[in-house]
Every structure is written in structure tokens, then in C-alpha cells.
Design a protein around this motif. Structure first.
Motif, PDB file in Angstrom:
ATOM      1  N   ALA A  34      42.038  41.561  30.254  1.00  0.00           N
ATOM      2  CA  ALA A  34      41.494  42.373  29.163  1.00  0.00           C
ATOM      3  C   ALA A  34      42.067  43.786  29.165  1.00  0.00           C
ATOM      4  O   ALA A  34      42.097  44.458  28.129  1.00  0.00           O
ATOM      5  CB  ALA A  34      39.970  42.420  29.270  1.00  0.00           C
ATOM      6  N   GLN A  35      42.535  44.231  30.324  1.00  0.00           N
ATOM      7  CA  GLN A  35      43.118  45.575  30.445  1.00  0.00           C
ATOM      8  C   GLN A  35      44.638  45.580  30.208  1.00  0.00           C
ATOM      9  O   GLN A  35      45.291  46.612  30.357  1.00  0.00           O
ATOM     10  CB  GLN A  35      42.831  46.132  31.841  1.00  0.00           C
ATOM     11  CG  GLN A  35      41.354  46.355  32.130  1.00  0.00           C
ATOM     12  CD  GLN A  35      41.105  46.679  33.591  1.00  0.00           C
ATOM     13  OE1 GLN A  35      41.910  47.363  34.227  1.00  0.00           O
ATOM     14  NE2 GLN A  35      39.999  46.203  34.144  1.00  0.00           N
ATOM     15  N   GLY A  36      45.190  44.425  29.864  1.00  0.00           N
ATOM     16  CA  GLY A  36      46.614  44.359  29.564  1.00  0.00           C
ATOM     17  C   GLY A  36      47.498  43.958  30.724  1.00  0.00           C
ATOM     18  O   GLY A  36      48.726  44.040  30.625  1.00  0.00           O
ATOM     19  N   PHE A  37      46.916  43.527  31.839  1.00  0.00           N
ATOM     20  CA  PHE A  37      47.704  43.076  32.973  1.00  0.00           C
ATOM     21  C   PHE A  37      47.987  41.577  32.869  1.00  0.00           C
ATOM     22  O   PHE A  37      47.163  40.819  32.360  1.00  0.00           O
ATOM     23  CB  PHE A  37      46.979  43.361  34.291  1.00  0.00           C
ATOM     24  CG  PHE A  37      46.914  44.820  34.650  1.00  0.00           C
ATOM     25  CD1 PHE A  37      47.958  45.431  35.331  1.00  0.00           C
ATOM     26  CD2 PHE A  37      45.817  45.589  34.301  1.00  0.00           C
ATOM     27  CE1 PHE A  37      47.904  46.778  35.657  1.00  0.00           C
ATOM     28  CE2 PHE A  37      45.750  46.933  34.618  1.00  0.00           C
ATOM     29  CZ  PHE A  37      46.804  47.533  35.295  1.00  0.00           C
ATOM     30  N   ARG A  38      49.154  41.189  33.365  1.00  0.00           N
ATOM     31  CA  ARG A  38      49.549  39.781  33.361  1.00  0.00           C
ATOM     32  C   ARG A  38      49.948  39.380  34.774  1.00  0.00           C
ATOM     33  O   ARG A  38      50.555  40.161  35.512  1.00  0.00           O
ATOM     34  CB  ARG A  38      50.720  39.551  32.407  1.00  0.00           C
ATOM     35  CG  ARG A  38      50.433  39.952  30.961  1.00  0.00           C
ATOM     36  CD  ARG A  38      49.374  39.070  30.317  1.00  0.00           C
ATOM     37  NE  ARG A  38      49.079  39.475  28.960  1.00  0.00           N
ATOM     38  CZ  ARG A  38      48.063  40.268  28.593  1.00  0.00           C
ATOM     39  NH1 ARG A  38      47.254  40.755  29.536  1.00  0.00           N
ATOM     40  NH2 ARG A  38      47.840  40.567  27.336  1.00  0.00           N
ATOM     41  N   LEU A  39      49.636  38.151  35.158  1.00  0.00           N
ATOM     42  CA  LEU A  39      49.980  37.669  36.487  1.00  0.00           C
ATOM     43  C   LEU A  39      51.492  37.636  36.690  1.00  0.00           C
ATOM     44  O   LEU A  39      52.236  37.161  35.830  1.00  0.00           O
ATOM     45  CB  LEU A  39      49.408  36.272  36.708  1.00  0.00           C
ATOM     46  CG  LEU A  39      47.947  36.224  37.163  1.00  0.00           C
ATOM     47  CD1 LEU A  39      47.376  34.830  36.971  1.00  0.00           C
ATOM     48  CD2 LEU A  39      47.814  36.649  38.619  1.00  0.00           C
ATOM     49  N   GLU A  40      51.909  38.174  37.835  1.00  0.00           N
ATOM     50  CA  GLU A  40      53.333  38.179  38.189  1.00  0.00           C
ATOM     51  C   GLU A  40      53.602  37.260  39.361  1.00  0.00           C
ATOM     52  O   GLU A  40      54.634  36.599  39.422  1.00  0.00           O
ATOM     53  CB  GLU A  40      53.770  39.601  38.531  1.00  0.00           C
ATOM     54  CG  GLU A  40      55.248  39.740  38.797  1.00  0.00           C
ATOM     55  CD  GLU A  40      55.661  41.198  38.912  1.00  0.00           C
ATOM     56  OE1 GLU A  40      55.457  41.772  39.991  1.00  0.00           O
ATOM     57  OE2 GLU A  40      56.166  41.760  37.931  1.00  0.00           O
TER      58      GLU A  40
END
Length: 205
Positions: free
Chosen positions: A141-147
Motif C-alpha cells: 500500500a506504501q508503494g513497495f514491491r517485493l525484490e
């Protein structure tokens, strides 16, 4: 696995980068190779380990040639890893590679590579499924994506998750803990939509 032999997963790409790689190496041999390549200007890029039925850990690694400062550790106990992560975080390093394996004594041991970056990269390790699911939802929801994402299983049968996120607007569908049949179906559907696998790992509950 009936015969207890190791099985490998791999992804290749074509490029002109000078790389060296080993797989299934015993700890002593890996340590020696790491020291040799370090003096030749190579730095660890990818690193993970697995444990055979005889209880010995074996290492897979990829090095690339560059001048970047990239601290790395392997086979570290949780407390030592936690302390080192805190120290490096304060020096401006961020986790780039993170995974764990479990020895016969039931204790998890961590492998990690850091790089220096101003990028905000939240990371967790050894988290239970429910806690990980909640944290993933919050960061999404905060704009982070799994790397980076991988899992290890303790002797009590419970899976624990290690993960690194980065902030970007890229659409990156992710799954974890899926059965083979469900994964195969999702992969086929996403492939037709133009998606290609970026990371993949497996574990046995």
C-alpha cells in the motif's frame, strides 16, 4: 527426495559481464574460492546454501567483477546476523541478497549480501507467515514491491519468510506458498500477459 541428492533451479541471461559461479561446494572449498576471487576483483552477486541429509551445508554462488563495496556473510547464526545487519545499516548499506538454511540442530543460519545505497529497502527475516502477509500488505500500500523472497522450514514444520522490498511503480505480481499446480497455472496466465519470471525459489513444508 528418495535418494537425498540435490536438485538445482537456475535462470540464465546473455551478457558480457565477467562472472564466475560455483554450485554444491562444501564450506571449506567455497571459503577458499571466495578469498581467491575477492583478491581478483570479484564480488558476490548471488549466494545461497542447502543442507544434505548428512547434515553438511553446500554453497551456490555467483560473482561478478566490479569495484563496488559489497559486504557478505554466510552461515551466520541469527544473533550474529542481526547485529551485523544493524551495523551495516548505520553505515548506509542495504540488503541486496538474503536467504537462510536450517542445520540438523534446528537452528537457522543466514547468508546475505549488502550494497551501499540511499534507496529505501525494507527487509525482514525469519518471519512467520501471518506476520509476513500483514507486512507485505502494508508495504504494498506504501508503494513497495517485493525484490527478494525465500522461505525456510524449522523442525516444527512451520515456514518462515525472508524478504526484501524496493519502492517502484512496476507491476510485479507475486505468490508464495503455492502448490505446483496453482503455480504452473498462474505462470502460464502471466506469461500470456507479457510477464517473465524475475525471482523463483521453493521449499518443502
Amino acid at each position: 527426495m528418495p535418494n537425498g541428492s540435490e536438485q538445482f533451479n537456475a535462470i540464465w541471461c546473455k551478457n558480457d559481464e565477467e562472472r564466475s559461479a560455483v554450485w554444491g561446494w562444501a564450506r571449506d572449498d567455497f571459503d577458499k574460492r571466495q578469498n581467491e576471487l575477492q583478491t581478483q576483483g570479484f564480488r558476490l552477486k548471488k549466494l545461497n546454501a542447502f543442507v544434505l541429509p548428512n547434515g553438511r551445508e553446500h554453497f551456490n554462488a555467483i560473482w561478478c567483477k566490479n569495484n563496488e563495496e559489497r559486504p557478505a556473510v554466510w552461515g551466520w547464526a541469527r544473533n550474529d546476523f542481526d547485529k551485523h545487519q544493524e551495523e551495516l545499516q548505520a553505515q548506509g548499506f542495504r540488503l541486496e541478497e538474503l536467504n537462510a538454511f536450517v542445520l540438523p540442530n534446528g537452528r537457522e543460519h543466514f547468508n546475505a549480501i549488502w550494497c551501499k545505497s540511499n534507496e529505501e529497502k525494507p527487509a525482514v527475516w525469519g518471519w512467520a507467515r501471518d506476520d509476513f502477509d500483514k507486512h507485505q500488505e502494508e508495504l504494498q500500500a506504501q508503494g513497495f514491491r517485493l525484490e527478494e523472497l525465500n522461505t525456510f522450514v524449522l523442525p516444527n514444520g512451520r515456514e518462515h519468510f525472508n524478504a526484501i522490498w524496493c519502492k517502484n511503480n512496476e507491476e510485479r505480481p507475486t505468490v508464495w506458498g503455492w502448490t505446483r499446480a496453482d503455480f504452473d497455472k498462474q505462470q502460464a496466465e502471466l506469461q500470456t500477459q507479457g510477464y517473465s519470471l524475475l525471482r523463483i525459489s521453493a521449499y518443502v513444508p
